[in-house]
Each structure stands twice: as C-alpha cells, then as structure tokens.
Design a protein around this motif. Sequence first.
Motif, PDB file in Angstrom:
ATOM      1  N   VAL A 158       8.649   3.493   6.157  1.00 50.33           N
ATOM      2  CA  VAL A 158       7.554   4.367   5.733  1.00 50.33           C
ATOM      3  C   VAL A 158       8.069   5.787   5.671  1.00 50.33           C
ATOM      4  O   VAL A 158       8.664   6.283   6.628  1.00 50.33           O
ATOM      5  N   VAL A 170       5.970   3.575   0.950  1.00 50.44           N
ATOM      6  CA  VAL A 170       6.427   2.437   1.739  1.00 50.44           C
ATOM      7  C   VAL A 170       7.387   1.588   0.922  1.00 50.44           C
ATOM      8  O   VAL A 170       7.051   1.123  -0.160  1.00 50.44           O
ATOM      9  N   GLN A 177       0.058   3.081  -3.907  1.00 48.70           N
ATOM     10  CA  GLN A 177       0.271   1.643  -3.753  1.00 48.70           C
ATOM     11  C   GLN A 177      -0.004   1.167  -2.336  1.00 48.70           C
ATOM     12  O   GLN A 177       0.472   0.106  -1.931  1.00 48.70           O
ATOM     13  N   ASN A 178      -0.748   1.968  -1.576  1.00 49.11           N
ATOM     14  CA  ASN A 178      -1.095   1.601  -0.196  1.00 49.11           C
ATOM     15  C   ASN A 178      -2.580   1.292  -0.129  1.00 49.11           C
ATOM     16  O   ASN A 178      -3.400   2.129  -0.508  1.00 49.11           O
ATOM     17  N   VAL A 180      -5.613   1.171   1.985  1.00 53.78           N
ATOM     18  CA  VAL A 180      -6.065   1.668   3.279  1.00 53.78           C
ATOM     19  C   VAL A 180      -7.492   1.185   3.476  1.00 53.78           C
ATOM     20  O   VAL A 180      -8.372   1.472   2.665  1.00 53.78           O
ATOM     21  N   LEU A 210      -0.125  -2.098  10.166  1.00 55.64           N
ATOM     22  CA  LEU A 210       0.549  -1.742   8.912  1.00 55.64           C
ATOM     23  C   LEU A 210       1.389  -2.917   8.448  1.00 55.64           C
ATOM     24  O   LEU A 210       2.230  -3.417   9.185  1.00 55.64           O
ATOM     25  N   LYS A 212       4.070  -4.112   5.525  1.00 58.92           N
ATOM     26  CA  LYS A 212       4.938  -3.589   4.470  1.00 58.92           C
ATOM     27  C   LYS A 212       5.491  -4.713   3.597  1.00 58.92           C
ATOM     28  O   LYS A 212       6.136  -4.454   2.576  1.00 58.92           O
ATOM     29  N   ARG A 222      -2.942  -3.830  -3.901  1.00 56.31           N
ATOM     30  CA  ARG A 222      -1.964  -2.757  -3.893  1.00 56.31           C
ATOM     31  C   ARG A 222      -0.581  -3.366  -3.717  1.00 56.31           C
ATOM     32  O   ARG A 222      -0.444  -4.403  -3.089  1.00 56.31           O
ATOM     33  N   SER A 224       2.435  -1.991  -2.282  1.00 59.31           N
ATOM     34  CA  SER A 224       3.449  -1.671  -1.269  1.00 59.31           C
ATOM     35  C   SER A 224       3.037  -1.846   0.181  1.00 59.31           C
ATOM     36  O   SER A 224       3.894  -2.127   1.003  1.00 59.31           O
ATOM     37  N   SER A 225       1.796  -1.618   0.517  1.00 60.11           N
ATOM     38  CA  SER A 225       1.453  -1.753   1.924  1.00 60.11           C
ATOM     39  C   SER A 225      -0.047  -1.964   2.092  1.00 60.11           C
ATOM     40  O   SER A 225      -0.847  -1.700   1.201  1.00 60.11           O
ATOM     41  N   LEU A 227      -2.783  -0.898   5.150  1.00 60.24           N
ATOM     42  CA  LEU A 227      -3.040  -0.244   6.430  1.00 60.24           C
ATOM     43  C   LEU A 227      -4.467  -0.613   6.809  1.00 60.24           C
ATOM     44  O   LEU A 227      -5.425  -0.122   6.233  1.00 60.24           O
TER      45      LEU A 227
END
Lengths: 776, 291
Positions: A158, A170, A177-178, A180, A210, A212, A222, A224-225, A227
């Motif tokens: 990250v 990430v 791309q996260n 949340v 989180l 990844k 999304r 990439s990640s 959360l």
Amino acid sequence: MKKYSLLFFFFFTWYSYSQTISGTIKDKNTGEDLSFALVYIKEGNKGTSSNAYGFYSITLNPSDLEEGKVTLVVSFTGYKKIIKVIELTKNITLDLRMESSSTKLKEFTVEAEAKEEMEELKSTEMSRDNLKMEEMRTLPSLGGETDILKIAQLLPGVQGGGEGSTGMFVRGGDADQNLVLLDEAIVYNVGHLFGFFSVFNPEAIKDMTLLKGAFPSQYGGRLSSVLDITMKNGNDSKFHGSGGVGLLSSRLTLEIPIKKEKGSLLIAGRRTYIDQVFKLIGAPLPYYFYDLNVKANYQITKKDRIYYSLYFGKDVLSFEERNLENEPDSSENFGGIDFGFKLGNWTNTLRWNHVFTPKLFSNISLINTNFNYEINGDIVSNRIRISSNVIDIGTKIDFDFFKSPEQKIKFGGAFINHVFRPNIVTTTGNISELLGSSRGVKQVTQEMALYGNMEHELNPKYKISYGLRITGSTVKGKFYTGLEPRVAGRMMLNEKSALKASYSRMKQYMHRVSSSTVTLPTDLWYPITKNIQPQISDQIAAGYNYLFQKKSIMITAEVYYKWLQNLIQYREGASLILNNDFENELLQGTGDAWGFELMVKKERGKFTGWISYTLSWATRDFDELNGGSKFWAKYDRRHTGSIVASYKLSKRWAASAVWVYQTGSRFTAQNGQYFMPNSTLTGVDVVPIYTARNAVQMSASHRLDLNFVLNGRENRLFGAKKKRKLVGEWHFGCYNTYNYAQPYRVNIVPTESGGYKYEQPGLFGFIPSVAYNFKF
Amino acid sequence: MKKQIDKYLFLAISICFLFIRCRPEPLDIDLPQAEQKLVIASQIIPGNLMTVIVSKSMDTKGFNIEDGSLSQDILSQLLIDSGIVTINYNGITDTLRKAAGVPGVFVSAGTPLLVNTRYNLFVKDWQTGMSVTSSAYMLPQVLLDTVFAETIKSNELSQTKISYSFYDPPTEKNWYMINFYSPNGSSSSSGGIDLSENDDILKETIIVSDENFQNHLVNKSYTLSDWEQDTIFMSISSISEGYFDYLNARLRGGRLFTSLVREPINYPTNIHEGYGFFTTHYPTISMIIIE
C-alpha cells in the motif's frame, strides 16, 4: 434394490445423528459481536470461526462425541477462553458472552492469541491485513488524530499519495480502484480537508480489514483493494462514553443500551476547530469539518437481529471579503467576494440478520450512499454555483452455510442503482453570459452481482477456497457482464509454515476522473458508458508464511503479478474544468504491476509492531499517450518500507514509533520551452517541452513519528458525588521528528546568483501534538 | 495548590507547542533538461513571401513565464543570427536571406508558390552546429465566396457576427485553418515581446476538418461580443492533416499557466531533430470593415 435401501438406511441413520451447535459470540461487557472467534472441540481436530456478525455453527458426527458429550472451546485474542462440556443429543443454540482478559488471565490471552495465529497460518487467506482499533489507537499520527487510512498506508503493498493525504495506491493500482466500505455502504470520498484526514472517526470504528488480493467472491466492483471497515455496535449492558480533545479536533461518543443485552445505540460526533486554531496564530483558515456516526441494533427474536448504521460528514470552506464601499443593497447585490466549498458524505445501512437453520445464517442489507460537493462564488452581483453528486441505492443478501467444520459455503447477490449528476451549474448576473446554467448530464446505471464461494479443507495439509462472482452493469444502450473466478489454496509444509497461492479476477464499472498531475476532492465519479469499457484486473499471488509461535512472530512473504485492462487516463491536453464532454477526453489502455512484499509482525507481548517492505513495479500502456510507448505509473515507487513499534514502558506509560521510507513518486516534468508565433501572427506563445510521461522521479523521503501515552488515574466525573470512573490518557506526539522534507512537488525558484534552480518542498515539518482521551 | 499550578503550567506549555511549526528545508533536485534544438516556424506573408523563423529552445531555468515578457536580451540569445536556410522544390534550391534588422527571420522573395508541390526545408545554425530538415506540401488556396460582418444589438449586449462561405473540394479529405485577428501588435515597451493576455487584441484560430461538411459550398459564422474596433482581418487556409494535429494540440494546450488544469502535452512536430512546425499553407486574406 435391497442393497441400495440398506445403504440409504445406514446413511440416513448416520446423518440424522449429526448434531449442530450454533449461536452468537459477543463481548460480555459491551455486547459487541466478536467476529472470527475460534470455536473448536477439544476431543478432535475440528473447529470453525464465527462470521462477521459473531455467528458460529459447528456440526459434529457421532464419531466426534465421547459418550454423547463434547467439550466446546471458544477462544479470541484478549478474552478469557470459554470451555463448556455439552451433552449433545440434538441441535442446540448456544449464545456465548466472552469476558475480556486482565493480567490475571494472561495465560488465557497468550493461548488464545497463539491459537489465532495458528488459524491465520492454516487459512487460505492471504494478501490480507486485519487491524483492530486498539492496535491503531496508540500509534503516532499527524496532529494527534488517529487515522486508519494513514495506518493502512504502512502495510506492505500500500502506498500513499502526497504527504498527509489519505489516497491509497495498492499493488500498482490507481486511487479509484479501492472499495471502501463502512458497514457495507460504499464511501466515495474518504478524506476531510482535501484528503489530509480520513472521514473515519476512530471512536466509532471496531476494526478494519484490508484485502489486496485473493479476494473472496462476496467482494467486487473495484480492481485493487477492499477496505472493509466495521463500526462498533455500542454497549448493550451499560451506558458508556468516550472522547478526546486534541489540538485540531475533538470527539465524543456515547453508547446507550436500548434494552439490556438486547439492543444498543451508539452516537459518535467529531468536529475540528482548525479554523479557530489558525485564527489564534493570525493565519485565517476559514475551514472546518464535522462528522457523525450513529448505529442502532436490536435483537427482535432469537433468530432475528436488525442494525441501522449512519454516517454523515461535511467539509466547509467559506471565505468572505466584503468591500465596504459596496454595501449590499439587496439580496441580488452581494457587494463583495464570497467563495465557498462544501463537501458532504452520507451513508445509511439497514441490515437484518436471520438464522434460518443452525447451519444457515443470512444477512440482508438496504444501502444508501450520497456523496456531493458544491462550489459557490459570489462576486459583486454575480453568482455561480457548481455542484455534483453521486447517489446509490442498493440491496445485498448474503448467506453463510456452515456445512461442516471442513466446508463452509458463502453465497448471495447484490443490486445497486447509481445516479451520477456531475457539473450542475447555476449562474446569475453578467457571469451567466460567459457560463450559462446547466443541469449537467445525469447518468443512471445499475450494477448487479451473484456469487458463490466454497471453502474446503481437503486434509490437514491442503485447504482450498474457490468461488465465482457473476457481475453485470446496465448503461444506456449497453449491458456489460463478466465472470470473476476466485481461487485460493494453502499447503502446510509443517506445523510452523505454509505455502499459499491465489488467483482473482475483478471488474470495475465506474471510475474517478482525476488529472495526472493533481488529485482533488472535486474529482468526479463517472460510470462506464457504451464507449468506455469496464476495467478488469487479473491477479496471481504466491506467499510463504512462517510462524515463530513462542515469540508470536509471523513472517509473510508474497509475490504478485497483476494484469490490468481498460484502464482510464485523460487524453493529452484534456481540459478538466466543467467538462461534460469528458468521454471524448478519455483513453483506455493496459497496465502491469508486479512486486514482492515482506511483513514481519509481532502481535503479543510488551513489544509489538511490524516491519514491512515492498519492492514493486507498475507500468501503463496507452496507444495515444507517450507516443505509444509504455511508461511508468505515477505511483510507481520502487521501494517502500515501514517500521511500526509499540512498547509498554510501565503500567502507565507506553511509547510507539513509526518510521517510513519511500522512493519518490513520478511525474511528467516540464524540462524545456521554446517560443512560437501564434497562428494569427499577432503574438508569441511559450510552448512547454515535457519529459516522457512520468519519467522523472522525486527524491526519496523518510520520516519518523513518535507518540507517548500516559494512562491517567481514575477520577470522579466532574466532581460528582456519585462514584463514576473517568479514565483518561494523555498522548504526546510528534510528526516528522527530524523535520525532513517529504517532497510533494517541484518548484523553480530564483537563486542568489540571478538564475533559477529546482527544489522540492515538503508540506509539513516537525509538528508536535497533545491530545487527551477519556472513557467513562 | 502546587499540583494545580503545575498542571496549568504543563497545559500552557503544551498549548505553546501549538505555535511551534518548523518548515523543513526543501530538497534540491536536478532535473535533466531537454536537449537544445532548433525551433522552426513558417508563414507565407502578403507579397507571396515565404518566411521561416528560426530560434533555439531553452531550459526552464533560463526564463520564467511569470516574468510576463520576453526581453530583448533573451530574444537575442534565442533567435538565430548566423545560419543557412534553404528550400528545395522540383530540383531547385533557394537560399533564404536574413530579413534586415530582424534576427531569426529568413525570407525568400523569389521562391514561387507552386500548388501541389513539395517543399523541403534545410536549416543549419553556424554557431551551435545544429541542423534540422523538414518537408511540406503546398495545398491550393481556399476559394472564399463571401464574407461580411453585421452588428446585432439586444438589450445592453452588442454582438458582431461574421459570416463567410468557401468552397470545399469534395473529392478528398481537407482540413482548414481560419484566423480572425485585429491588426494591433504585442510588443512590450522595452522592445521585447509582451506575453500577457490582452483583451483588446483579437487572435482567434479555428480549425475544422471537412468530415461533417454536407455541401461543396460551406457556410460558417463567427461571433464576437462587445467588439468596438471597426476592422478585423480574416485568413483562411487549406492545411495538412499534420499541421491540423499540431494546431489542435496547441489549442488544447492553452497558455502555459493553464497547464495546472490541463493534461501535459507534447506537441507533434514535422521538424526532424527539432521543434515547431514547417508549413506552406497559402492563406486567403480578407479585411472586414464593420459598419
């Protein structure tokens, strides 16, 4: 025929003797759901863990019982272990409340933590970090404000954006791309004060996970990640409060039982007074933010529980300068300059947990998110308002089927309706001749998904998790669909180590349009269209885990490779302001990201913390950018590392430190210029020459933050006669202890000799902080 | 009592920390500068003179746009004073002469303007040894049919509408550049060049391609608000696709100080080993009197 009937009879008889123990696991004092608590039977090697709502279910065969009895053990870090002997003749519901540990119960805590570490080693989960608020609260932070997003930036894989920002990049991905989530609602804007502070009030948060890579199939949308942030429920037994007073903001949280051990209400508010602080030092900053978290939950029946979560936050910047010679003569003539910026986030989640059978648990959610901002300007008799918003209304249904201790199945679906309203412009006065009012281009899209995931322990050595997510999105004139397979596996090498591997495909049906040079909170979210395709990522990862159990040290090493398709960038020379024709300005291309991550983490004892290191590369390839040649991604930082350490100095004193190192981010620099007559031959233009895209790297930076915590003694609450316990703690911290510049841009400045030179300023230097937190 | 005083003192010292804030020393960085190259601009000006302007590029540290004007000193460093500029066409090579008293400007009075002919440019600077080559094709002049201006007044608004029509050959793809400009110059008082924006000077460039044209005779208009001068010049040229792309990039790039809100852009060029653009577009110019 007779043979098959006999077989059926034996199977039926055997199956009917399988019994299930199920129920919920909660904190005895607060009533908080204990997610992922371990539940196992002492006699055999069978166990399970509770789900995100604290529900567990363990099915036992006749061979698991000893004279019809079984010893059930429940353990969770920080809690006294529960051991119960149960006579099992039928399915039973057993709700448990675990008592949090004290120093007297240290041996139970140590054993529980050791067990949890073993479970982490044995699971198929990888590319994942779970952080509890208690861990994060004592770490140093900017201005003394605990910020879970800044802490996430300390984890391997990250990277943060500019100094102090909450942006996350990430594994070579972009900031949009996260995914949340706050109690399942999507949070579009995660930062106050243009990204310097996160919108998450630490007092209202229970924990954060989180992901990844190795994404379970219940997550999507999304690349990439993910959360996933969970709010606290609130104490369902006693009235409690907590809060804090810092240099930049204060907060207060109240936890109120609705009915003892049945329901509770949590209200947490926070407000910054940064405007007042700067006013004191003579540097007016007309800005403030506030946010409010509310959560209510109630157990309606033994099988039903409802939750309601709300988040509301606002940023307000308001600058007003009145020209005393031009006093306003009406509401139409302001007589001065008034400029303002407001940004708001609003999420609502209504959830219903229902237990269908001892093995089948469900959660149904109704979710609403509203993200909006408004810029307003009043100059003499001219007025302009520019606003944008994104409104989501959706529903989700998730099922957990605890088929057996070796097999867990998760399945469900989701549907969201997105409404995007960018660039709504209202103008009055002479300015309306230059810029007319406009309703913006409203766009409505739907996003839907069905998923299924099976987790299967084949034998003590091999465990596999596999699933599929089927997604789709409707936009005007087009319907996109996609299959997103997910696979993860674990092979135990021995008692202490395991090899893991995973593959995930993710699709993203919306994007945030940001400049390549600067990210603003006013960057707009747009859906895909019939011309702009969904973004896709395919990620493979392999990892090695080693557990030094006695020392409670877990070493995790992972390598990954990610292929990215249909990434979005702006065309060269694209205009970013009030551009409703953005689609023509967008380009789609591909990207690659790969790297190595190392994490050494110690979670128990007086000394805890982690060391993380990431070696990574990220490239992009767009036909119409950089002359068609591949180029580095903006946040392609070769080396990133952090050392996070906490140490309990004494009964009352604790210290923590964070040291961060990162290679500089990249940018496209202007490295020359020339002069050209304009095409009308009426003048000369200065034409900039730029380097290849993202070819220049800023200097590497490093920083040390420190924090000391002094736990206070018990006090009477405001001197009241009635005995109350007010427990306080002081935090003394400093950010950027040795005052080293964290470069965020490059400036050209004049030199003493009359020329110019380049320099990289930092935004924040040494900043001490003091904060007082309390509980009652 | 002492404990309370200590407590308040402690608090006061803590609050004092509020006012302590150290800004760290910026870190130096040496950005590799772009290699210096020759910059070419060209124009056919009234009198059928082919003009080539030759200058040098410079690094970002030598001049700051915020200074607002190009001084004579800087101009003299950049404009090429000693060099050779030649144009080759149909096997004939003409050497352009330095314009008297105007550094960097090379003019050819004798080079014929031959439609559908390729012109090859060669430039060498004796001082630095840098040289560039380029090539451009001369397209036919645009046949302007009509052009007139009318003023429209409504309420307190005054608009000047310029209507024009021209012929677009239907058989091939065409690109056009239309310029509207007022005759005022942009010199600074010190003899350099003023780079600041000036609302009294009209300099509008419109570029169009013929892909959306319906007819052979194309009708277009251009509107100005609150224009008080009585004369506007208009020029229209048929240009190459390459020059169209170059102008498109220049228009999208905007002025240097708008680069914060625009994506960085590297401009196309047809100058081999150089910057700028060599074009042989042949403008048709009209002077429009506004009643």
